[in-house]
Design an enzyme around this catalytic site. Structure first.
Site, PDB file in Angstrom:
ATOM      1  CG  ASN A   7      -0.724 -13.111  -5.246  1.00 58.55           C
ATOM      2  OD1 ASN A   7      -0.205 -13.724  -6.177  1.00 58.55           O
ATOM      3  ND2 ASN A   7      -1.399 -12.002  -5.409  1.00 58.55           N
ATOM      4  CG  HIS A  10       5.375 -13.211  -8.365  1.00 59.14           C
ATOM      5  ND1 HIS A  10       5.351 -12.535  -9.571  1.00 59.14           N
ATOM      6  CD2 HIS A  10       4.920 -12.349  -7.440  1.00 59.14           C
ATOM      7  CE1 HIS A  10       4.923 -11.301  -9.367  1.00 59.14           C
ATOM      8  NE2 HIS A  10       4.655 -11.171  -8.092  1.00 59.14           N
ATOM      9  CG  HIS A  43      -3.725  -9.589 -10.435  1.00 59.65           C
ATOM     10  ND1 HIS A  43      -3.014  -8.465 -10.081  1.00 59.65           N
ATOM     11  CD2 HIS A  43      -4.663  -9.161 -11.317  1.00 59.65           C
ATOM     12  CE1 HIS A  43      -3.501  -7.412 -10.713  1.00 59.65           C
ATOM     13  NE2 HIS A  43      -4.490  -7.815 -11.486  1.00 59.65           N
ATOM     14  NE  ARG A  45      -0.329  -7.443 -12.827  1.00 60.26           N
ATOM     15  CZ  ARG A  45      -0.418  -6.124 -12.674  1.00 60.26           C
ATOM     16  NH1 ARG A  45      -0.782  -5.358 -13.682  1.00 60.26           N
ATOM     17  NH2 ARG A  45      -0.115  -5.565 -11.535  1.00 60.26           N
ATOM     18  NE  ARG A  49       2.447  -7.599 -15.882  1.00 57.17           N
ATOM     19  CZ  ARG A  49       2.591  -6.405 -15.300  1.00 57.17           C
ATOM     20  NH1 ARG A  49       3.243  -6.306 -14.158  1.00 57.17           N
ATOM     21  NH2 ARG A  49       2.117  -5.318 -15.846  1.00 57.17           N
ATOM     22  CD  GLU A  70      -4.599  -9.852  -6.023  1.00 58.88           C
ATOM     23  OE1 GLU A  70      -3.820  -9.530  -6.930  1.00 58.88           O
ATOM     24  OE2 GLU A  70      -4.251 -10.014  -4.856  1.00 58.88           O
ATOM     25  CB  THR A 101      -1.529  -3.836  -7.473  1.00 61.16           C
ATOM     26  OG1 THR A 101      -1.688  -5.061  -8.172  1.00 61.16           O
ATOM     27  CG2 THR A 101      -2.815  -3.050  -7.530  1.00 61.16           C
ATOM     28  CD  GLU A 151      -6.042  -7.508  -0.203  1.00 62.39           C
ATOM     29  OE1 GLU A 151      -6.874  -8.355  -0.547  1.00 62.39           O
ATOM     30  OE2 GLU A 151      -4.835  -7.586  -0.480  1.00 62.39           O
ATOM     31  CG  HIS A 186       1.179  -4.544  -2.507  1.00 62.41           C
ATOM     32  ND1 HIS A 186       2.443  -4.081  -2.668  1.00 62.41           N
ATOM     33  CD2 HIS A 186       0.741  -4.910  -3.728  1.00 62.41           C
ATOM     34  CE1 HIS A 186       2.750  -4.136  -3.954  1.00 62.41           C
ATOM     35  NE2 HIS A 186       1.736  -4.645  -4.623  1.00 62.41           N
TER      36      HIS A 186
HETATM   37  N1  PXP Z   1      -3.293  -8.012  -2.371  1.00 64.17           N
HETATM   38  C1  PXP Z   1      -3.486  -7.462  -3.583  1.00 64.17           C
HETATM   39  C2  PXP Z   1      -4.816  -6.877  -3.878  1.00 64.17           C
HETATM   40  C3  PXP Z   1      -2.463  -7.468  -4.561  1.00 64.17           C
HETATM   41  O1  PXP Z   1      -2.675  -6.898  -5.769  1.00 64.17           O
HETATM   42  C4  PXP Z   1      -1.241  -8.094  -4.246  1.00 64.17           C
HETATM   43  C5  PXP Z   1      -0.164  -8.165  -5.276  1.00 64.17           C
HETATM   44  O2  PXP Z   1      -0.606  -8.880  -6.371  1.00 64.17           O
HETATM   45  C6  PXP Z   1      -1.099  -8.677  -2.983  1.00 64.17           C
HETATM   46  C7  PXP Z   1      -2.115  -8.598  -2.055  1.00 64.17           C
HETATM   47  C8  PXP Z   1       0.164  -9.381  -2.588  1.00 64.17           C
HETATM   48  O3  PXP Z   1       1.233  -8.500  -2.579  1.00 64.17           O
HETATM   49  P1  PXP Z   1       2.718  -9.085  -2.436  1.00 64.17           P
HETATM   50  O4  PXP Z   1       2.945  -9.959  -3.634  1.00 64.17           O
HETATM   51  O5  PXP Z   1       3.562  -7.884  -2.394  1.00 64.17           O
HETATM   52  O6  PXP Z   1       2.730  -9.885  -1.175  1.00 64.17           O
END
Ligand code: PXP
Length: 236
Positions: A7, A10, A43, A45, A49, A70, A101, A151, A186
Protein backbone atom coordinates in the site's frame (compact mmCIF):
# COMPACT_ATOMS: atom_id res chain seq x y z
CA UNK A 1 2.81 -18.41 -0.14
CA UNK A 2 0.44 -15.43 0.07
CA UNK A 3 0.88 -12.55 -2.37
CA UNK A 4 2.10 -9.23 -0.99
CA UNK A 5 0.29 -6.07 -1.99
CA UNK A 6 2.18 -2.94 -0.98
CA UNK A 7 0.00 0.00 0.00
CA UNK A 8 1.65 3.12 -1.34
CA UNK A 9 -0.65 5.78 0.18
CA UNK A 10 1.86 7.21 2.63
CA UNK A 11 4.41 8.02 -0.05
CA UNK A 12 1.71 10.36 -1.33
CA UNK A 13 1.13 11.67 2.21
CA UNK A 14 4.78 12.77 2.30
CA UNK A 15 4.67 14.20 -1.21
CA UNK A 16 1.55 16.20 -0.43
CA UNK A 17 3.24 17.75 2.62
CA UNK A 18 5.19 19.95 0.16
CA UNK A 19 2.66 20.00 -2.66
CA UNK A 20 5.20 18.97 -5.30
CA UNK A 21 5.93 15.68 -7.02
CA UNK A 22 8.58 14.21 -4.67
CA UNK A 23 8.62 11.52 -3.40
CA UNK A 24 6.83 9.93 -6.34
CA UNK A 25 4.36 7.17 -5.35
CA UNK A 26 4.73 5.56 -8.79
CA UNK A 27 8.53 5.32 -8.42
CA UNK A 28 8.00 3.83 -4.94
CA UNK A 29 5.53 1.33 -6.39
CA UNK A 30 8.08 0.29 -9.01
CA UNK A 31 10.72 -0.14 -6.29
CA UNK A 32 8.31 -2.30 -4.28
CA UNK A 33 7.55 -4.46 -7.32
CA UNK A 34 11.25 -4.79 -8.20
CA UNK A 35 11.84 -5.94 -4.60
CA UNK A 36 9.25 -8.71 -4.87
CA UNK A 37 5.84 -7.20 -4.16
CA UNK A 38 3.12 -8.88 -6.21
CA UNK A 39 0.82 -5.89 -6.53
CA UNK A 40 0.20 -2.31 -5.50
CA UNK A 41 -2.65 -1.08 -3.34
CA UNK A 42 -3.79 2.52 -3.19
CA UNK A 43 -6.72 4.19 -1.49
CA UNK A 44 -8.35 7.08 -3.28
CA UNK A 45 -10.11 8.74 -0.37
CA UNK A 46 -13.06 11.03 -0.70
CA UNK A 47 -10.96 13.88 0.79
CA UNK A 48 -7.91 13.01 -1.41
CA UNK A 49 -5.66 13.33 1.63
CA UNK A 50 -2.95 11.16 0.05
CA UNK A 51 -3.56 9.49 -3.33
CA UNK A 52 -4.94 11.86 -5.99
CA UNK A 53 -6.91 11.05 -9.12
CA UNK A 54 -3.86 11.68 -11.33
CA UNK A 55 -1.93 9.06 -9.32
CA UNK A 56 -4.53 6.43 -10.11
CA UNK A 57 -4.48 7.44 -13.80
CA UNK A 58 -0.66 7.14 -13.93
CA UNK A 59 -0.60 3.87 -12.04
CA UNK A 60 -3.21 2.30 -14.31
CA UNK A 61 -1.47 3.59 -17.46
CA UNK A 62 2.04 2.53 -16.39
CA UNK A 63 2.06 -0.55 -14.18
CA UNK A 64 1.54 -4.04 -15.53
CA UNK A 65 1.35 -5.55 -12.03
CA UNK A 66 -2.10 -5.87 -10.43
CA UNK A 67 -3.49 -2.66 -8.93
CA UNK A 68 -5.89 -2.90 -6.02
CA UNK A 69 -7.96 0.26 -5.56
CA UNK A 70 -9.36 0.76 -2.07
CA UNK A 71 -12.52 2.79 -2.30
CA UNK A 72 -15.63 3.83 -0.44
CA UNK A 73 -19.01 2.57 -1.64
CA UNK A 74 -20.00 5.82 -3.35
CA UNK A 75 -21.25 6.66 -6.85
CA UNK A 76 -18.19 8.87 -7.41
CA UNK A 77 -15.76 6.05 -6.62
CA UNK A 78 -17.68 3.51 -8.69
CA UNK A 79 -17.48 5.91 -11.67
CA UNK A 80 -13.71 6.31 -11.16
CA UNK A 81 -13.13 2.58 -10.74
CA UNK A 82 -15.12 1.65 -13.83
CA UNK A 83 -13.24 4.31 -15.81
CA UNK A 84 -9.74 3.13 -14.85
CA UNK A 85 -10.58 -0.56 -14.39
CA UNK A 86 -7.90 -1.58 -11.88
CA UNK A 87 -7.39 -5.32 -11.45
CA UNK A 88 -9.20 -5.24 -8.10
CA UNK A 89 -11.30 -2.92 -5.96
CA UNK A 90 -11.52 -3.32 -2.22
CA UNK A 91 -14.57 -1.62 -0.76
CA UNK A 92 -13.77 -0.06 2.60
CA UNK A 93 -15.77 1.99 5.08
CA UNK A 94 -14.67 5.61 5.07
CA UNK A 95 -15.28 8.28 7.65
CA UNK A 96 -13.95 11.79 7.14
CA UNK A 97 -12.35 12.23 10.53
CA UNK A 98 -10.73 8.82 10.87
CA UNK A 99 -6.92 8.66 10.68
CA UNK A 100 -7.07 5.29 8.93
CA UNK A 101 -9.69 2.68 8.04
CA UNK A 102 -11.02 1.95 11.49
CA UNK A 103 -12.95 -1.29 11.47
CA UNK A 104 -14.48 -3.29 8.66
CA UNK A 105 -17.35 -2.61 6.35
CA UNK A 106 -20.84 -3.45 7.60
CA UNK A 107 -21.62 -5.71 4.64
CA UNK A 108 -24.68 -7.11 6.40
CA UNK A 109 -26.13 -3.73 7.43
CA UNK A 110 -25.38 -2.06 4.08
CA UNK A 111 -26.51 -4.97 1.95
CA UNK A 112 -28.90 -2.96 -0.26
CA UNK A 113 -26.33 -0.24 -0.94
CA UNK A 114 -23.52 -2.66 -1.64
CA UNK A 115 -25.39 -5.07 -3.89
CA UNK A 116 -25.52 -2.86 -7.02
CA UNK A 117 -21.98 -1.60 -6.41
CA UNK A 118 -20.53 -5.11 -6.21
CA UNK A 119 -22.47 -6.01 -9.37
CA UNK A 120 -21.34 -2.90 -11.28
CA UNK A 121 -17.67 -3.34 -10.40
CA UNK A 122 -17.81 -7.07 -11.14
CA UNK A 123 -19.58 -6.34 -14.44
CA UNK A 124 -16.68 -4.03 -15.39
CA UNK A 125 -14.28 -6.95 -14.92
CA UNK A 126 -12.91 -5.70 -11.60
CA UNK A 127 -12.28 -8.29 -8.89
CA UNK A 128 -14.24 -7.04 -5.91
CA UNK A 129 -13.24 -7.52 -2.33
CA UNK A 130 -14.94 -6.33 0.84
CA UNK A 131 -12.85 -5.21 3.80
CA UNK A 132 -14.61 -6.76 6.78
CA UNK A 133 -13.99 -7.70 10.38
CA UNK A 134 -13.46 -11.41 11.04
CA UNK A 135 -17.13 -11.91 11.85
CA UNK A 136 -19.11 -14.86 10.42
CA UNK A 137 -22.22 -12.67 9.78
CA UNK A 138 -20.12 -10.28 7.67
CA UNK A 139 -18.53 -13.15 5.78
CA UNK A 140 -21.92 -14.63 4.97
CA UNK A 141 -23.20 -11.22 3.83
CA UNK A 142 -20.13 -10.80 1.59
CA UNK A 143 -20.81 -14.18 0.05
CA UNK A 144 -24.50 -13.35 -0.52
CA UNK A 145 -23.47 -10.05 -2.09
CA UNK A 146 -21.53 -12.03 -4.69
CA UNK A 147 -18.12 -10.58 -3.83
CA UNK A 148 -15.44 -13.12 -4.84
CA UNK A 149 -12.96 -11.87 -2.22
CA UNK A 150 -12.95 -10.65 1.37
CA UNK A 151 -10.10 -8.86 3.09
CA UNK A 152 -10.07 -9.55 6.81
CA UNK A 153 -9.30 -6.50 8.96
CA UNK A 154 -6.29 -7.37 11.11
CA UNK A 155 -6.25 -4.03 12.96
CA UNK A 156 -7.60 -5.36 16.26
CA UNK A 157 -5.16 -8.29 16.09
CA UNK A 158 -2.30 -5.86 15.43
CA UNK A 159 -3.31 -3.91 18.53
CA UNK A 160 -2.89 -7.11 20.52
CA UNK A 161 -6.57 -7.58 21.39
CA UNK A 162 -7.09 -10.97 22.99
CA UNK A 163 -8.91 -13.59 20.94
CA UNK A 164 -8.38 -11.80 17.61
CA UNK A 165 -6.05 -14.44 16.20
CA UNK A 166 -8.68 -17.09 16.94
CA UNK A 167 -11.38 -14.96 15.25
CA UNK A 168 -9.16 -14.45 12.21
CA UNK A 169 -8.29 -18.15 12.05
CA UNK A 170 -11.96 -19.13 12.18
CA UNK A 171 -12.96 -16.45 9.68
CA UNK A 172 -10.24 -17.57 7.27
CA UNK A 173 -11.47 -21.13 7.55
CA UNK A 174 -15.06 -19.99 6.88
CA UNK A 175 -13.92 -18.28 3.64
CA UNK A 176 -12.99 -21.72 2.32
CA UNK A 177 -16.45 -23.08 3.15
CA UNK A 178 -18.13 -20.09 1.50
CA UNK A 179 -15.90 -20.22 -1.59
CA UNK A 180 -14.43 -16.76 -0.94
CA UNK A 181 -10.82 -15.81 -1.62
CA UNK A 182 -9.29 -14.59 1.63
CA UNK A 183 -7.04 -11.54 1.94
CA UNK A 184 -5.96 -9.78 5.12
CA UNK A 185 -4.40 -6.52 6.15
CA UNK A 186 -4.08 -3.51 8.44
CA UNK A 187 -1.44 -2.83 11.04
CA UNK A 188 0.79 -5.73 9.96
CA UNK A 189 4.47 -5.49 10.89
CA UNK A 190 7.58 -7.69 10.96
CA UNK A 191 6.54 -8.60 14.50
CA UNK A 192 2.98 -9.76 13.86
CA UNK A 193 2.81 -10.88 10.22
CA UNK A 194 3.87 -14.50 10.73
CA UNK A 195 0.67 -15.78 12.36
CA UNK A 196 -1.45 -14.23 9.60
CA UNK A 197 0.81 -15.28 6.71
CA UNK A 198 0.71 -18.82 8.12
CA UNK A 199 -3.09 -19.13 7.79
CA UNK A 200 -3.48 -21.52 4.84
CA UNK A 201 -6.53 -19.73 3.37
CA UNK A 202 -4.85 -16.32 3.20
CA UNK A 203 -4.02 -15.64 -0.45
CA UNK A 204 -2.90 -12.02 -0.13
CA UNK A 205 -1.69 -9.55 2.47
CA UNK A 206 -1.92 -5.79 1.96
CA UNK A 207 0.62 -3.85 3.98
CA UNK A 208 1.40 -0.13 3.91
CA UNK A 209 2.14 2.04 6.93
CA UNK A 210 4.79 -0.19 8.47
CA UNK A 211 6.64 -0.74 5.19
CA UNK A 212 6.76 2.95 4.30
CA UNK A 213 7.74 3.86 7.89
CA UNK A 214 10.49 1.23 7.86
CA UNK A 215 11.72 2.43 4.48
CA UNK A 216 12.09 5.92 5.92
CA UNK A 217 13.93 4.71 9.03
CA UNK A 218 16.25 2.31 7.28
CA UNK A 219 16.82 4.54 4.25
CA UNK A 220 17.70 7.64 6.29
CA UNK A 221 21.28 6.59 7.03
CA UNK A 222 22.09 6.15 3.33
CA UNK A 223 20.43 9.46 2.45
CA UNK A 224 22.42 11.34 5.11
CA UNK A 225 25.68 9.70 3.97
CA UNK A 226 25.03 10.74 0.38
CA UNK A 227 24.19 14.32 1.34
CA UNK A 228 27.40 14.58 3.42
CA UNK A 229 29.43 13.21 0.50
CA UNK A 230 27.94 15.81 -1.87
CA UNK A 231 28.68 18.59 0.63
CA UNK A 232 32.27 17.39 1.02
CA UNK A 233 32.74 17.08 -2.74
CA UNK A 234 31.49 20.65 -3.18
CA UNK A 235 34.33 21.92 -0.95
CA UNK A 236 37.04 19.65 -2.35
N1 PXP B 1 -6.01 -3.11 3.65
C1 PXP B 1 -6.94 -2.15 3.68
C2 PXP B 1 -8.28 -2.46 3.13
C3 PXP B 1 -6.65 -0.86 4.18
O1 PXP B 1 -7.61 0.10 4.21
C4 PXP B 1 -5.34 -0.60 4.63
C5 PXP B 1 -4.98 0.77 5.12
O2 PXP B 1 -5.15 1.69 4.10
C6 PXP B 1 -4.39 -1.63 4.56
C7 PXP B 1 -4.75 -2.88 4.10
C8 PXP B 1 -2.98 -1.42 4.99
O3 PXP B 1 -2.92 -1.12 6.35
P1 PXP B 1 -1.54 -0.61 6.97
O4 PXP B 1 -1.21 0.68 6.28
O5 PXP B 1 -1.83 -0.47 8.40
O6 PXP B 1 -0.52 -1.66 6.66
Amino acid sequence: MPRLGVNIDHVATLRNARGGSFPDPLAAAQTALDAGADGITLHLREDRRHIHDHDLARFCATLTAPINLEMAATAEMVAIATRYKPHAACIVPEHRREVTTEGGLDAAGQFATLRPIVAMLGGAGIRVSLFIDPDPAQLRAASELGAPVVELHTGAYALGRPDELRRLTEAASLTRELGLECHAGHGLTYGNVAAIAALPEVAELNIGHFLIGTAISSGLAAAVREMRALMQAARA
